[in-house]
Design a protein around this motif. Structure first.
Motif, PDB file in Angstrom:
ATOM      1  N   SER A  75       0.638  -1.350   0.265  1.00  0.00           N
ATOM      2  CA  SER A  75       0.233   0.060  -0.240  1.00  0.00           C
ATOM      3  C   SER A  75       1.385   1.590   0.281  1.00  0.00           C
ATOM      4  N   THR A  76       1.414   1.703  -1.298  1.00  0.00           N
ATOM      5  CA  THR A  76       2.045   3.007  -1.164  1.00  0.00           C
ATOM      6  C   THR A  76       1.750   3.781  -1.538  1.00  0.00           C
ATOM      7  N   GLY A  77       0.176   4.217  -2.117  1.00  0.00           N
ATOM      8  CA  GLY A  77       0.202   5.759  -2.352  1.00  0.00           C
ATOM      9  C   GLY A  77       0.119   5.391  -3.948  1.00  0.00           C
ATOM     10  N   GLU A  78       0.223   4.557  -4.748  1.00  0.00           N
ATOM     11  CA  GLU A  78       0.614   4.903  -6.552  1.00  0.00           C
ATOM     12  C   GLU A  78      -1.143   4.616  -6.912  1.00  0.00           C
ATOM     13  N   GLY A  79      -2.074   3.968  -5.921  1.00  0.00           N
ATOM     14  CA  GLY A  79      -3.549   4.304  -6.422  1.00  0.00           C
ATOM     15  C   GLY A  79      -3.338   5.378  -6.709  1.00  0.00           C
ATOM     16  N   HIS A  80      -3.477   6.173  -5.090  1.00  0.00           N
ATOM     17  CA  HIS A  80      -4.027   7.804  -5.411  1.00  0.00           C
ATOM     18  C   HIS A  80      -2.980   8.736  -6.327  1.00  0.00           C
ATOM     19  N   ARG A  81      -2.459   8.395  -6.362  1.00  0.00           N
ATOM     20  CA  ARG A  81      -1.355   9.252  -7.529  1.00  0.00           C
ATOM     21  C   ARG A  81      -2.154   9.470  -8.843  1.00  0.00           C
ATOM     22  N   MET A  82      -2.189   7.614  -9.385  1.00  0.00           N
ATOM     23  CA  MET A  82      -2.420   7.327 -10.599  1.00  0.00           C
ATOM     24  C   MET A  82      -3.941   8.206 -11.085  1.00  0.00           C
ATOM     25  N   ALA A  83      -5.101   7.670  -9.668  1.00  0.00           N
ATOM     26  CA  ALA A  83      -5.954   7.889  -9.189  1.00  0.00           C
ATOM     27  C   ALA A  83      -6.036  10.213  -9.724  1.00  0.00           C
ATOM     28  N   ALA A  84      -5.216  10.839  -9.158  1.00  0.00           N
ATOM     29  CA  ALA A  84      -4.613  11.653  -9.672  1.00  0.00           C
ATOM     30  C   ALA A  84      -4.394  12.309 -10.633  1.00  0.00           C
ATOM     31  N   GLU A  85      -3.218  11.677 -11.535  1.00  0.00           N
ATOM     32  CA  GLU A  85      -2.926  12.126 -12.628  1.00  0.00           C
ATOM     33  C   GLU A  85      -4.356  11.917 -13.756  1.00  0.00           C
ATOM     34  N   ALA A  86      -5.923  11.486 -13.175  1.00  0.00           N
ATOM     35  CA  ALA A  86      -6.896  10.621 -14.412  1.00  0.00           C
ATOM     36  C   ALA A  86      -7.644  11.631 -14.014  1.00  0.00           C
ATOM     37  N   GLY A  87      -7.199  12.745 -13.139  1.00  0.00           N
ATOM     38  CA  GLY A  87      -7.914  14.169 -12.367  1.00  0.00           C
ATOM     39  C   GLY A  87      -8.909  14.152 -11.916  1.00  0.00           C
ATOM     40  N   HIS A  88      -8.520  13.002 -10.942  1.00  0.00           N
ATOM     41  CA  HIS A  88      -9.433  12.740  -9.478  1.00  0.00           C
ATOM     42  C   HIS A  88      -9.034  13.845  -7.972  1.00  0.00           C
ATOM     43  N   THR A  89      -9.845  13.567  -7.139  1.00  0.00           N
ATOM     44  CA  THR A  89      -9.415  14.484  -6.118  1.00  0.00           C
ATOM     45  C   THR A  89      -8.491  14.105  -4.843  1.00  0.00           C
ATOM     46  N   ILE A  90      -7.452  13.911  -4.381  1.00  0.00           N
ATOM     47  CA  ILE A  90      -6.782  12.896  -2.831  1.00  0.00           C
ATOM     48  C   ILE A  90      -7.415  14.066  -2.053  1.00  0.00           C
TER      49      ILE A  90
END
Length: 411
Positions: free
Chosen positions: A171-186
């Motif tokens: 659980s390294t936060g990579e998913g949050h990074r990819m979601a943010a790059e796709a335009g999502h707010t974290i």
């Protein structure tokens, strides 16, 4: 051609999403960088795996303090009892313990992850040991994923990479990074179900002492916000244990609010009854020093701390104690205070609070409102619950919802 669904993350939510989509006759690919699937699942419940909670919809929502309403639809269609039926069908016998917590009869988390993995193989889910790095989109629609080892085409992608707690499990936060790059707010990420740091050093002096059957109350700016009964542990940094982990879910504003814990060491006795108990003990130890008169009342490690907090001279004879001094001691026994400085780091937390903003996700389908064909499941979403199997239930319910919707989506 069968619809191609790609799931990123082989934890609880990801495995459930992959199984669900595969059961709808999709061609499912699961990406997981770890050697084993369910690495974090295997350490939950101290290795026993608190699979879910035998709870109905209102109970599930009541135990999800962070954005619980968002899960209304997912829980409505897959609650704790549905999860139990699912695992029993997979050949995992279950048992229900205190607080309706559900565990495998074997007390082995590996039996849960193993059953999920067998189901994935039976459904011919393609499992690749690869780490996803980029979500590929075309005109606002998902079209594939780039991994460290290969590129994968997909008609739908389910992002189930977890939070940032227990990074050793992947659980390294990579998913949050990819979601943010796709335009999502974290939303801000912090630990929940996490040990607490004290302001002073009272706890450090009692390090290793475990208290059972005590009552814990949380005060936020001197206002009582939470109370529970159970077990806690004093550590070198503050407090931990089941009671404390649950309490931490209510302590979210250290930047602008002050928090204090109060421990009722004798919750079975009201103040009047406890005062009689004190009088009896003081009669027994009438000629002893005060510091030696608490052996029947408190654990050895706690006595010096309690004496100091009371302000009573440890060498004062018990028969010399005044009514006011006894009242002070009584107050400490029922309201032992610990000022809290903050949470331990998120890496020490059981779960992550914060994640992909819920207003950007369809609560029925778990689909992104920003990228068509992108879905979310599990801890990556900004929802979290108390201990007791509720967080795994979020993983199962959101994984199920995402898997069904991804399979149903028209290509």
């Amino acid at each position: 051609m069968n619809k191609r669904v790609l799931v990123i993350g082989g934890g609880a939510a990801g495995m459930m999403a992959a199984i669900t989509a595969a059961e709808q006759n999709c061609a499912v690919t699961l990406l997981e960088p770890n050697e084993r699937l369910g690495k974090k699942l295997n350490i939950t419940g101290k290795g026993r795996c608190n699979v879910t909670n035998d709870a109905d919809l209102p109970t599930l929502l009541a135990n999800t303090p962070r954005n619980g309403k968002f899960l209304y639809s997912a829980f409505s269609r897959f609650d704790g009892r549905d999860a139990m039926a699912f695992f029993e069908k997979l050949g995992v016998p279950l048992k229900t313990e205190r607080g309706n917590r559900v565990f495998p009869v074997s007390d082995r988390a590996f039996d849960v992850s193993g059953a999920l993995e067998r189901r994935l193989r039976a459904l011919k889910v393609a499992m690749h040991r690869d780490r996803a790095t980029v979500l590929e989109t075309e005109d606002g629609v998902i079209c594939g994923v780039t991994g460290e080892k290969a590129h994968y085409q997909a008609d739908a992608v389910i992002l189930a990479t977890g939070g940032v707690s227990y990074p050793a499990t992947g659980s390294t936060g990579e998913g949050h990074r990819m979601a943010a790059e796709a335009g999502h707010t974290i939303t801000p990420l912090q630990g929940s179900l996490v040990p607490l740091r004290e302001k002073g050093n009272l706890c450090a002096r009692m390090q290793g002492l475990s208290l059972r059957n005590v009552s814990l109350t949380v005060f936020e700016n001197n206002k009582k916000i939470y109370t529970d009964f159970g077990e806690l542990l004093f550590t070198h940094f503050g407090v931990s244990g089941p009671l404390v982990l649950s309490a931490s879910a209510h302590m979210r504003h250290f930047d602008r609010k002050a928090y204090r814990l109060e421990i009722d060491l004798k919750p079975a006795l009201d103040e009047q009854t406890l005062d009689k108990r004190l009088l009896a003990d003081f009669t027994k130890y009438a000629n002893s020093d005060f510091g030696n008169a608490l052996n029947d009342l408190l654990p050895q490690k706690m006595i010096p701390v309690m004496v100091e907090c009371s302000g009573i001279d440890p060498h004062q004879k018990v028969h010399e104690l005044t009514r006011e001094q006894r009242k002070t001691l009584l107050g400490l026994l029922k309201h032992f205070p610990i000022d809290i400085a903050g949470l331990r780091p998120v890496t020490d937390a059981i779960i992550t609070s914060g994640g992909v903003k819920i207003s950007e996700i369809n609560p029925t389908t778990m689909e992104s409102k920003i990228v068509k064909g992108l879905y979310f499941a599990g801890e990556i979403i900004d929802v979290d619950a108390y201990t007791g199997g509720f967080n795994l239930q979020i993983a199962w319910a959101t994984g199920r919802a995402a898997g069904i919707a991804a399979a149903d989506q028209t290509t």
